[in-house]
Design a protein around this motif. Sequence first.
Motif, PDB file in Angstrom:
ATOM      1  N   GLU A  70       0.827  -1.206   0.000  1.00  0.00           N
ATOM      2  CA  GLU A  70       0.000   0.000   0.000  1.00  0.00           C
ATOM      3  C   GLU A  70       0.864   1.259   0.000  1.00  0.00           C
ATOM      4  O   GLU A  70       0.587   2.223  -0.722  1.00  0.00           O
ATOM      5  N   ASP A  73       2.493   1.735  -3.384  1.00  0.00           N
ATOM      6  CA  ASP A  73       1.515   2.202  -4.361  1.00  0.00           C
ATOM      7  C   ASP A  73       1.273   3.704  -4.205  1.00  0.00           C
ATOM      8  O   ASP A  73       1.245   4.447  -5.191  1.00  0.00           O
ATOM      9  N   CYS A  74       1.128   4.171  -2.965  1.00  0.00           N
ATOM     10  CA  CYS A  74       0.902   5.598  -2.709  1.00  0.00           C
ATOM     11  C   CYS A  74       2.076   6.433  -3.210  1.00  0.00           C
ATOM     12  O   CYS A  74       1.893   7.445  -3.905  1.00  0.00           O
ATOM     13  N   LYS A  77       2.630   6.483  -7.130  1.00  0.00           N
ATOM     14  CA  LYS A  77       1.626   7.258  -7.853  1.00  0.00           C
ATOM     15  C   LYS A  77       1.756   8.757  -7.597  1.00  0.00           C
ATOM     16  O   LYS A  77       1.400   9.564  -8.448  1.00  0.00           O
ATOM     17  N   HIS A 125      -4.228   9.400  -1.943  1.00  0.00           N
ATOM     18  CA  HIS A 125      -3.966   7.955  -1.941  1.00  0.00           C
ATOM     19  C   HIS A 125      -3.986   7.406  -0.514  1.00  0.00           C
ATOM     20  O   HIS A 125      -4.539   6.326  -0.263  1.00  0.00           O
ATOM     21  N   THR A 128      -7.828   7.517   0.670  1.00  0.00           N
ATOM     22  CA  THR A 128      -8.724   6.490   0.111  1.00  0.00           C
ATOM     23  C   THR A 128      -8.415   5.119   0.706  1.00  0.00           C
ATOM     24  O   THR A 128      -9.339   4.340   0.978  1.00  0.00           O
ATOM     25  N   LYS A 129      -7.158   4.836   0.949  1.00  0.00           N
ATOM     26  CA  LYS A 129      -6.818   3.557   1.583  1.00  0.00           C
ATOM     27  C   LYS A 129      -7.274   3.549   3.049  1.00  0.00           C
ATOM     28  O   LYS A 129      -7.720   2.510   3.564  1.00  0.00           O
ATOM     29  N   VAL A 161     -11.441  11.969  -7.497  1.00  0.00           N
ATOM     30  CA  VAL A 161     -11.054  10.801  -6.704  1.00  0.00           C
ATOM     31  C   VAL A 161     -12.323  10.155  -6.152  1.00  0.00           C
ATOM     32  O   VAL A 161     -13.178  10.833  -5.576  1.00  0.00           O
TER      33      VAL A 161
END
Length: 502
Positions: A70, A73-74, A77, A125, A128-129, A161
């Motif tokens: 996670e 990924d954050c 991006k 990011h 949202t997670k 988003v």
Amino acid sequence: MLYNSTQNAKEVVSAAQAIAQGISKDGGLFVPQEFPKYDENTFKALLKTDYKGRAKKVFSDFLSDFTEEEINDCVEKAYTAQKFGGENPAPISYCNLDGTTLNILELWHGPTCAFKDMALQILPHLLTKSLKKKYDGKTAVILVATSGDTGKAALEGFKDVDHTKIVVFYPVDGVSPMQKHQMNTQEGSNVRVCAIKGNFDDAQTGVKKIFTTPSVAEKLAENNMLFSSANSINWGRLLPQIVYYISAYCDLVNDGKIELGDKINVVVPTGNFGNILASYYASLMGLPINKFICASNSNNVLTDFIKTGVYDKNRNFYTTISPSMDILVSSNLERLLYKLSGDNDEVTRGWMNALKSEGKYEVSDNVKAVINDRFYGGFCDDKNTEATIHELFEQDKYLCDTHTAVAINVYKQYVEETGDSTPSVIASTASPYKFSKAVLEAVEPNTALPETEFDMVEELHKISGVEVPAPLASLKNKVVRFSDVTEVNAMEDYVLGALGIE
């Protein structure tokens, strides 16, 4: 890693909860219960990696309820070369003014040309997670009060988003024309922008009030929504700012400017105190910082506080050419005071209540002593801001904005007063083209100003040869979408109306 409120230490939450919720139910701010410790071996490892690698290390130490995947990924991006114009989102420019080397940490290469991008490109990011972990299915309503830069950076970060809506308030006469145009032309189906008849402190107080009004929270809950924040009161905004101070230190070592273990000073043009607080938090982790130099404009409430230990917002408010610092209530100072008081929520709550009821408070002698030892406060008015921009451009052809100039001027004051030659990192917070009128007048004092903001941008480019950032150049032909203006006491109704809630 757990977090508690500065005003109620018994309210303990995870990182995801702190980020999703934004602010404590009691109005306090979430702070980590402990700080990871970075030793020489940690820094040796960080020297060998890039900005993304350093960010992943810091995030993994604070976001213990996020998986490695996670976090990766954050970070991947958020900090792309496409968004920031290169592999290093926060490069250092080495300049010279009056024989003194200036290590200028450029934090404005992101999509809105301000340092807020460093945090607000990754916050969506993280949020949202966090929502999936704690509030799966709910829509986060992001409320933002801005003195100019946070608003656009938040709008850009959160546009379209999923499971988010964002409402931004700004003082109608308290931002630059470029900042206003950036916000009012914002794209996205989930965004709203509104000016208020007041200053930034009015906007910030209004947003905090909406956050902590139970009846409003209940209406949102009935509609499967909850509030969150993109201001630096949100831990997810503050945490990414720690990264760039650690990364800058590594870059100074790798560039041969300092040796590993050498101390540095940090110089920050300060409004809401989040940016300089991030450097203080980095020092608690082991970053060797000698002095925190807090630079203010004519709204010098922080300068007086650092010198006297008395925080007093009962004073004239000035609209300056460095509008992002036109603030009299610096919210993140609460986090510093909590730490310096020995994590004492009762004492911190007392100071904050005094600020609300009387507009002032005085900290204890112990806290005063630490602040006097670690911090230096200075301020710079508009005339000296313009002079600093002019001098730096004349001597080194380096073009800086009005906020960076305040920092440079106060740094010069500090060196002259103390003789301290410790290498210093100066946070440069915005592109000069976001404040083209003031910068143009500073560089060419006798020039005839063009009529429009974009003509000023073009003229400044001709004179300086400094490239105009693409995100600003592209604004010229964008259509204005938002022109709403509201009274401060009508902000709650505006938010509910924007959300379609009666």
